[in-house]
Design a protein around this motif. Structure first.
Motif, PDB file in Angstrom:
ATOM      1  N   GLU A 146      83.128  84.419  73.184  1.00 18.85           N
ATOM      2  CA  GLU A 146      83.256  85.608  74.017  1.00 18.85           C
ATOM      3  C   GLU A 146      81.903  86.266  74.298  1.00 18.85           C
ATOM      4  N   GLN A 147      80.926  86.044  73.451  1.00 14.23           N
ATOM      5  CA  GLN A 147      79.617  86.658  73.629  1.00 14.23           C
ATOM      6  C   GLN A 147      78.760  85.945  74.682  1.00 14.23           C
ATOM      7  N   ARG A 148      79.199  84.799  75.157  1.00 20.31           N
ATOM      8  CA  ARG A 148      78.448  84.076  76.184  1.00 20.31           C
ATOM      9  C   ARG A 148      78.606  84.758  77.536  1.00 20.31           C
ATOM     10  N   ASN A 149      77.536  84.714  78.326  1.00 29.04           N
ATOM     11  CA  ASN A 149      77.540  85.380  79.631  1.00 29.04           C
ATOM     12  C   ASN A 149      77.892  84.447  80.779  1.00 29.04           C
ATOM     13  N   ASP A 150      78.005  83.154  80.514  1.00 31.74           N
ATOM     14  CA  ASP A 150      78.250  82.197  81.591  1.00 31.74           C
ATOM     15  C   ASP A 150      79.712  81.796  81.708  1.00 31.74           C
TER      16      ASP A 150
END
Length: 251
Positions: A146-150
């Protein structure tokens, strides 16, 4: 603190079920020793005068509901009347409350039988804890994604569904762990109240006279009903055989 956090690690060896309680005194409650995971259950049979069974049921039930001898939960109650009245209470109580509650229930009567056995919950506790740790690991993994921006919106929605499903499973695991801990910390107690009565054969015969008369009359009517068709068929045959016999004897 979560209920599962208070559960200790799985013991390598368990204890065998406890034997029947020896004679003398009321039934003793059982508490787990360090490293044991035993859920104790007691069965007690108490003989009382028939007219006192209802009174003892009420007083014992009230003592449990008011936590007179410690934390207690009533799980079931039943009572039957008639020539041999009977009653039963099933409850869960702290170990130190088993003896005084049994003494209250058997006051003025006779404690005719008592037994104790235990179920080993070590494997169930261990399996529940391992499953909880596995779900926590999955949850941490999803949180990292969930912390990924892509991530696309569809991926975020899928992660949210997975997180919700994990939360439901974690709640179920926590409830099961709490129930296991409750079984380990308390004793299941079943109190059965019975009565003795004199068996009078003459009185029983008179009491069953009307029923026997009705049953016998019904049997006779059924017999006649079954036999009537045969009589209707056999009567002409019997008349024919009688005429034939007369002719033969006259010749």
């Amino acid at each position: 603190m979560k209920p599962w956090m208070v559960l200790p690690l799985l013991a390598l060896a368990g204890c065998s079920p406890s034997p029947d309680t020896p004679g003398g005194g009321a039934l003793q409650g059982e508490r787990n020793q360090a490293g044991n995971y035993l859920a104790y259950e007691h069965q007690v049979v108490i003989e009382l005068p028939a007219e006192q069974i209802g009174e003892h049921l009420v007083s014992t039930r009230e003592a449990c509901l008011t936590a007179r001898f410690g934390n207690c939960s009533l799980l079931g109650a039943q009572q039957s009347s008639g020539r041999a009245p009977r009653g039963e209470l099933t409850l869960r109580i702290v170990p130190e409350g088993v003896e005084p509650l049994t003494q209250l229930a058997s006051a003025g009567g006779e404690l005719v039988s008592r037994s104790t056995h235990a179920e080993d919950l070590a494997q169930a506790v261990s399996d529940n804890q391992r499953q909880h740790e596995r779900l926590l690991h999955q949850q941490r993994t999803l949180q990292q994604f969930e912390q990924r921006n892509d991530l696309a919106v569809a991926d975020l929605l899928a992660l949210a569904r997975e997180q919700a499903a994990l939360e439901v499973q974690l709640q179920t695991i926590a409830q099961e762990a709490a129930q296991q801990q409750r079984r380990l910390e308390t004793n299941l107690l079943t109190l059965t109240f019975t009565s003795s009565y004199e068996h009078n054969r003459i009185g029983d015969a008179f009491s069953r006279l009307q029923d026997n008369l009705i049953e016998g009359t019904a049997n006779v009517i059924e017999f006649v009903g079954y036999s009537l068709p045969f009589l209707i068929v056999l009567f002409p045959v019997a008349l024919g055989l009688r005429k034939l016999w007369r002719r033969l004897t006259q010749r």
